[in-house]
Design an enzyme around this catalytic site. Structure first.
Site, PDB file in Angstrom:
ATOM      1  N   ASN A  13     -46.649 -40.407 -41.057  1.00  0.00           N
ATOM      2  CA  ASN A  13     -47.559 -40.007 -39.984  1.00  0.00           C
ATOM      3  C   ASN A  13     -48.729 -40.977 -40.002  1.00  0.00           C
ATOM      4  O   ASN A  13     -49.568 -40.916 -40.889  1.00  0.00           O
ATOM      5  CB  ASN A  13     -48.025 -38.565 -40.239  1.00  0.00           C
ATOM      6  N   LYS A  15     -51.196 -41.251 -37.966  1.00  0.00           N
ATOM      7  CA  LYS A  15     -52.470 -40.749 -37.411  1.00  0.00           C
ATOM      8  C   LYS A  15     -53.053 -41.790 -36.448  1.00  0.00           C
ATOM      9  O   LYS A  15     -52.294 -42.464 -35.760  1.00  0.00           O
ATOM     10  CB  LYS A  15     -53.419 -40.392 -38.554  1.00  0.00           C
ATOM     11  N   HIS A  99     -49.751 -30.294 -36.510  1.00  0.00           N
ATOM     12  CA  HIS A  99     -50.372 -30.863 -37.705  1.00  0.00           C
ATOM     13  C   HIS A  99     -51.737 -30.207 -37.938  1.00  0.00           C
ATOM     14  O   HIS A  99     -52.430 -29.862 -36.985  1.00  0.00           O
ATOM     15  CB  HIS A  99     -50.529 -32.377 -37.530  1.00  0.00           C
ATOM     16  N   GLU A 101     -54.544 -31.333 -38.681  1.00  0.00           N
ATOM     17  CA  GLU A 101     -55.686 -31.982 -38.025  1.00  0.00           C
ATOM     18  C   GLU A 101     -55.776 -31.549 -36.564  1.00  0.00           C
ATOM     19  O   GLU A 101     -56.868 -31.417 -36.016  1.00  0.00           O
ATOM     20  CB  GLU A 101     -55.570 -33.511 -38.168  1.00  0.00           C
ATOM     21  N   GLU A 171     -47.656 -28.461 -45.423  1.00  0.00           N
ATOM     22  CA  GLU A 171     -48.765 -29.364 -45.698  1.00  0.00           C
ATOM     23  C   GLU A 171     -50.024 -28.563 -46.022  1.00  0.00           C
ATOM     24  O   GLU A 171     -50.777 -28.187 -45.107  1.00  0.00           O
ATOM     25  CB  GLU A 171     -49.032 -30.261 -44.483  1.00  0.00           C
ATOM     26  N   GLY A 177     -54.984 -36.076 -47.385  1.00  0.00           N
ATOM     27  CA  GLY A 177     -55.994 -37.131 -47.412  1.00  0.00           C
ATOM     28  C   GLY A 177     -57.011 -36.984 -48.527  1.00  0.00           C
ATOM     29  O   GLY A 177     -58.036 -37.664 -48.538  1.00  0.00           O
ATOM     30  N   SER A 217     -51.022 -36.072 -49.668  1.00  0.00           N
ATOM     31  CA  SER A 217     -51.251 -37.020 -50.761  1.00  0.00           C
ATOM     32  C   SER A 217     -49.981 -37.426 -51.503  1.00  0.00           C
ATOM     33  O   SER A 217     -50.003 -37.633 -52.721  1.00  0.00           O
ATOM     34  CB  SER A 217     -52.300 -36.478 -51.743  1.00  0.00           C
TER      35      SER A 217
END
Ligand code: PGA
Length: 256
Positions: A13, A15, A99, A101, A171, A177, A217
């Site tokens: 991904n 981003k 996702h 985010e 996730e 991250g 991660s």
């Protein structure tokens, strides 16, 4: 189906990173590094403007291309949005849906996740549906409840035939991250919750065939430990998918 019959998926991904030129450069290097990888499916999700170039440079390789999001309508007055048919027309095969985010920064809810999921399926894309708890929710002992809620809302009204076409990514938000990867045990526990919930809704045979990826991660030095768990069927990789050598090291986790 036996658990080991599930073919792993390693997905990147990207981003909001990489121009078209940087995308093409990545593929030129990466393709060679993973050309003999047949133990897993490889998917890369670049930004919208780079999708067509990614499809073009990946053509004939073992790499599939996905989008990071999609709108639920096919077309219309929705400034700034991109639809499933438009994505499919670039030659993409996958789309990430829900996702964290998007949930945290762009108001995504389980209801909109559900709409996007249906739009992806209708467009012929394989949805990678993301679920996962925040640190507060984990510390409050709510992980299982949150995952079940996200699955109930996100997969609402899904038919068994369509369920067979989806991929789920677990996730945990606290691992994305942050460099703080979930231990293989923690991830496997969450995957078991997801598979159990899927079995209740779609039956154990179909749930056994569901690929559940771990994301948060994932790096070259922790991927093998995660993949050693039978419950973990692959990875959704953010930061470490941006460099050809690190993502290739993740894809090639079984070694020689
Ligand atoms: P990360 O991101 O690998 O950089 O933690 C994972 C993701 O957001 O899918």
């Amino acid at each position: 189906m036996a658990a080991n019959a599930r073919k792993p998926v390693i997905a990147g991904n990207w981003k909001m990173y990489k121009t078209v030129a940087q995308t093409v450069q990545f593929f030129d290097e990466f393709k060679l590094l993973v050309r003999s990888a047949s133990h897993c499916e490889i998917v890369i999700c670049p930004t919208f403007p780079a999708l067509a170039a990614a499809v073009e440079t990946a053509r004939g390789s073992n790499i599939q291309i996905g989008a990071q999001n999609l709108h639920w309508e096919d077309e219309g007055a929705f400034t700034g949005e991109v639809s499933g048919p438009m994505i499919r027309a670039t030659g993409c095969s996958h789309a990430i849906v829900g996702h964290s985010e998007r949930r945290q920064l762009f108001g995504e809810t389980d209801e909109t996740v559900n709409k996007r999921l249906f739009a992806a399926l209708k467009a012929g894309l394989t949805p990678i549906v993301c679920v996962g708890e925040t640190l507060d929710q984990r510390d409050g002992g709510k992980t299982e409840t949150v995952l079940i809620q996200q699955l109930e809302g996100g997969l609402a009204a899904l038919t068994a035939a369509d369920f067979c076409r989806i991929i789920i990514a677990y996730e945990p938000v606290w691992a994305i991250g942050t460099g703080r990867v979930a231990t293989p045990e923690t991830a496997a526990e969450a995957h078991a919750v997801i598979r159990k919930k899927a079995a209740q809704q779609f039956g154990s045979e179909l749930a056994e065939a569901l690929r559940i990826l771990y994301g948060g991660s994932v790096k070259p030095d922790n991927v093998a430990g995660l993949m050693a768990r039978p419950e973990i069927d692959g990875a959704l990789v953010g930061g470490a998918s941006l460099k050809p050598d690190s993502f290739a090291a993740i894809v090639n986790y079984p070694g020689d």
